[in-house]
Design a protein around this motif. Structure first.
Motif, PDB file in Angstrom:
ATOM      1  N   SER A   1       0.987  -1.248   0.005  1.00  0.00           N
ATOM      2  CA  SER A   1       0.056   0.070  -0.010  1.00  0.00           C
ATOM      3  C   SER A   1       0.895   1.382  -0.132  1.00  0.00           C
ATOM      4  N   HIS A   2       2.170   0.941  -0.005  1.00  0.00           N
ATOM      5  CA  HIS A   2       3.069   2.387   0.025  1.00  0.00           C
ATOM      6  C   HIS A   2       3.583   2.220  -1.195  1.00  0.00           C
ATOM      7  N   GLY A   3       3.330   1.465  -2.049  1.00  0.00           N
ATOM      8  CA  GLY A   3       3.851   1.462  -3.402  1.00  0.00           C
ATOM      9  C   GLY A   3       2.914   2.247  -4.265  1.00  0.00           C
ATOM     10  N   PHE A   4       2.999   1.954  -5.744  1.00  0.00           N
ATOM     11  CA  PHE A   4       2.385   2.693  -6.604  1.00  0.00           C
ATOM     12  C   PHE A   4       2.077   1.943  -7.791  1.00  0.00           C
ATOM     13  N   VAL A   5       0.818   2.465  -8.578  1.00  0.00           N
ATOM     14  CA  VAL A   5       0.169   1.797  -9.651  1.00  0.00           C
ATOM     15  C   VAL A   5       0.737   2.000 -11.086  1.00  0.00           C
ATOM     16  N   ARG A   6       1.342   1.211 -11.596  1.00  0.00           N
ATOM     17  CA  ARG A   6       1.800   1.588 -12.917  1.00  0.00           C
ATOM     18  C   ARG A   6       1.050   0.588 -14.071  1.00  0.00           C
ATOM     19  N   GLY A   7       0.268   1.367 -14.865  1.00  0.00           N
ATOM     20  CA  GLY A   7      -0.506   0.612 -15.859  1.00  0.00           C
ATOM     21  C   GLY A   7      -1.608  -0.258 -15.091  1.00  0.00           C
ATOM     22  N   GLU A   8      -1.199  -1.453 -15.352  1.00  0.00           N
ATOM     23  CA  GLU A   8      -2.236  -2.641 -14.724  1.00  0.00           C
ATOM     24  C   GLU A   8      -1.385  -3.426 -13.770  1.00  0.00           C
ATOM     25  N   ALA A   9      -0.599  -2.905 -13.123  1.00  0.00           N
ATOM     26  CA  ALA A   9       0.284  -3.653 -12.118  1.00  0.00           C
ATOM     27  C   ALA A   9       0.379  -2.760 -10.843  1.00  0.00           C
ATOM     28  N   LEU A  10       0.565  -3.292  -9.957  1.00  0.00           N
ATOM     29  CA  LEU A  10       0.985  -2.750  -8.603  1.00  0.00           C
ATOM     30  C   LEU A  10       2.379  -3.119  -8.174  1.00  0.00           C
ATOM     31  N   SER A  11       3.199  -1.967  -8.024  1.00  0.00           N
ATOM     32  CA  SER A  11       4.640  -2.027  -7.879  1.00  0.00           C
ATOM     33  C   SER A  11       5.169  -1.777  -6.328  1.00  0.00           C
ATOM     34  N   CYS A  12       6.002  -2.570  -5.795  1.00  0.00           N
ATOM     35  CA  CYS A  12       6.424  -2.133  -4.504  1.00  0.00           C
ATOM     36  C   CYS A  12       7.498  -0.895  -4.503  1.00  0.00           C
ATOM     37  N   ILE A  13       7.269  -0.254  -3.543  1.00  0.00           N
ATOM     38  CA  ILE A  13       8.174   1.073  -3.446  1.00  0.00           C
ATOM     39  C   ILE A  13       9.512   0.608  -3.434  1.00  0.00           C
ATOM     40  N   TYR A  14       9.721  -0.492  -2.629  1.00  0.00           N
ATOM     41  CA  TYR A  14      11.277  -0.634  -2.068  1.00  0.00           C
ATOM     42  C   TYR A  14      12.346  -1.113  -3.055  1.00  0.00           C
ATOM     43  N   HIS A  15      12.080  -2.001  -3.990  1.00  0.00           N
ATOM     44  CA  HIS A  15      12.949  -2.588  -4.981  1.00  0.00           C
ATOM     45  C   HIS A  15      12.027  -2.817  -6.528  1.00  0.00           C
ATOM     46  N   GLY A  16      10.637  -2.264  -6.283  1.00  0.00           N
ATOM     47  CA  GLY A  16      10.225  -2.211  -7.895  1.00  0.00           C
ATOM     48  C   GLY A  16       9.253  -3.496  -8.399  1.00  0.00           C
ATOM     49  N   TRP A  17       9.450  -4.453  -7.409  1.00  0.00           N
ATOM     50  CA  TRP A  17       8.738  -5.631  -7.925  1.00  0.00           C
ATOM     51  C   TRP A  17       7.271  -5.319  -8.115  1.00  0.00           C
ATOM     52  N   SER A  18       6.753  -5.817  -9.339  1.00  0.00           N
ATOM     53  CA  SER A  18       5.506  -5.587  -9.791  1.00  0.00           C
ATOM     54  C   SER A  18       4.660  -6.838  -9.760  1.00  0.00           C
ATOM     55  N   TYR A  19       3.313  -6.543  -9.735  1.00  0.00           N
ATOM     56  CA  TYR A  19       2.268  -7.811  -9.383  1.00  0.00           C
ATOM     57  C   TYR A  19       1.067  -7.345 -10.382  1.00  0.00           C
ATOM     58  N   ALA A  20       0.698  -8.497 -10.485  1.00  0.00           N
ATOM     59  CA  ALA A  20      -0.712  -8.547 -11.494  1.00  0.00           C
ATOM     60  C   ALA A  20      -1.932  -8.611 -10.475  1.00  0.00           C
ATOM     61  N   PRO A  21      -2.949  -8.143 -10.972  1.00  0.00           N
ATOM     62  CA  PRO A  21      -4.331  -8.150 -10.092  1.00  0.00           C
ATOM     63  C   PRO A  21      -4.423  -9.559  -9.540  1.00  0.00           C
ATOM     64  N   THR A  22      -4.167 -10.741 -10.613  1.00  0.00           N
ATOM     65  CA  THR A  22      -4.260 -12.027  -9.803  1.00  0.00           C
ATOM     66  C   THR A  22      -3.053 -12.545  -8.982  1.00  0.00           C
ATOM     67  N   GLY A  23      -1.970 -11.584  -8.776  1.00  0.00           N
ATOM     68  CA  GLY A  23      -1.040 -11.663  -7.675  1.00  0.00           C
ATOM     69  C   GLY A  23       0.174 -12.266  -8.229  1.00  0.00           C
ATOM     70  N   ASN A  24       0.336 -12.622  -9.343  1.00  0.00           N
ATOM     71  CA  ASN A  24       1.708 -13.229  -9.826  1.00  0.00           C
ATOM     72  C   ASN A  24       2.656 -11.928 -10.187  1.00  0.00           C
ATOM     73  N   CYS A  25       3.944 -12.272  -9.906  1.00  0.00           N
ATOM     74  CA  CYS A  25       4.948 -11.356 -10.171  1.00  0.00           C
ATOM     75  C   CYS A  25       5.147 -11.115 -11.609  1.00  0.00           C
ATOM     76  N   LEU A  26       5.214  -9.794 -12.176  1.00  0.00           N
ATOM     77  CA  LEU A  26       5.419  -9.587 -13.330  1.00  0.00           C
ATOM     78  C   LEU A  26       6.667  -9.217 -13.695  1.00  0.00           C
ATOM     79  N   ARG A  27       7.405  -8.420 -12.645  1.00  0.00           N
ATOM     80  CA  ARG A  27       8.628  -7.764 -13.160  1.00  0.00           C
ATOM     81  C   ARG A  27       9.566  -7.713 -12.039  1.00  0.00           C
ATOM     82  N   ILE A  28      10.733  -8.013 -12.084  1.00  0.00           N
ATOM     83  CA  ILE A  28      11.609  -7.761 -10.991  1.00  0.00           C
ATOM     84  C   ILE A  28      12.896  -6.897 -11.676  1.00  0.00           C
ATOM     85  N   PRO A  29      12.881  -5.501 -11.368  1.00  0.00           N
ATOM     86  CA  PRO A  29      13.731  -4.513 -12.115  1.00  0.00           C
ATOM     87  C   PRO A  29      15.362  -4.884 -12.088  1.00  0.00           C
ATOM     88  N   ALA A  30      15.684  -5.631 -10.821  1.00  0.00           N
ATOM     89  CA  ALA A  30      16.982  -5.914 -10.749  1.00  0.00           C
ATOM     90  C   ALA A  30      17.488  -6.931 -11.913  1.00  0.00           C
TER      91      ALA A  30
END
Length: 217
Positions: free
Chosen positions: A58-87
């Motif tokens: 909830s401290h993160g941000f919404v980018r397009g159709e995904a929710l991203s963690c503010i810490y390391h930017g891991w992004s998640y789909a509405p279904t809960g699966n991880c979409l992207r790991i920036p590192a």
């Protein structure tokens, strides 16, 4: 409203508090969640904890159709699966990396989140207009005592005022904390809305005073 039955619904927030492209914290009996709405308007409810380092989503941000963690930017789909790991931009995240999600629906300007798999949709609160939400540092019993009314089967305390009524949709957040969604019946004029706000604030203070006295005994 929430009961001990699997699949029951909790009024987690008002629709007006969650515009497209935003995320807010909320609480249901299963724990804390991140309520978010994608840029296309799709609404989701995810557990409020990133699987990576435990940061609140909830401290993160919404980018397009995904929710991203503010810490390391891991992004998640509405279904809960991880979409992207920036590192690791070339990595396709494994299916084992996911957040718990909950069924969520909107009805009558209220966002309802299910605890489990519901057998039916959320309550339909016909003829009511959402006004605002506020938190009282008091339990349901203290709010009922302050209002001089009991919670009805829909999970609301109804208070007559003028030619209409204030309906308080209650969502327990613990024994001494309650989220109150203020809904109005037959009160459309600005002056009536202001009167409803003042009455609700007065009731909240009275409920909190009762809670403090009960705790002090």
């Amino acid at each position: 409203m929430h009961t001990d039955t699997t699949g029951s619904w909790t009024p987690a927030a008002l629709s007006a508090d969650l515009p497209a492209g935003t995320v807010i914290p909320a609480q249901i009996p299963a724990g804390f969640i991140a309520l978010w709405r994608s840029h296309s308007g799709r609404m989701s409810a995810s557990a409020d904890r990133c699987p990576h380092r435990g940061m609140r989503l909830s401290h993160g941000f919404v980018r397009g159709e995904a929710l991203s963690c503010i810490y390391h930017g891991w992004s998640y789909a509405p279904t809960g699966n991880c979409l992207r790991i920036p590192a690791h931009p070339g990595l396709v995240p494994p299916e084992t990396i996911r957040v718990v999600t909950h069924v969520v629906e909107e009805a009558g300007g209220v966002i309802w989140v299910a605890d489990g798999q519901p057998e039916a949709g959320p309550p339909r609160l016909e003829g009511l207009v959402p006004l605002r939400s506020l938190t009282a540092l008091a339990g349901i019993a203290a709010i009922e005592a302050a209002a001089g009314a009991k919670t009805n089967p829909q999970g609301m305390v109804e208070i007559a005022i003028g030619n209409g009524a204030i309906c308080l949709l209650l969502s327990p957040q613990g024994e001494d904390r309650t989220l109150i969604h203020v809904l109005l019946k037959g009160m459309s004029e600005p002056a009536a809305r202001m009167a409803a706000l003042r009455s609700t604030e007065t009731l909240r203070r009275a409920a909190e005073d009762r809670q403090k006295k009960e705790f002090a005994q």
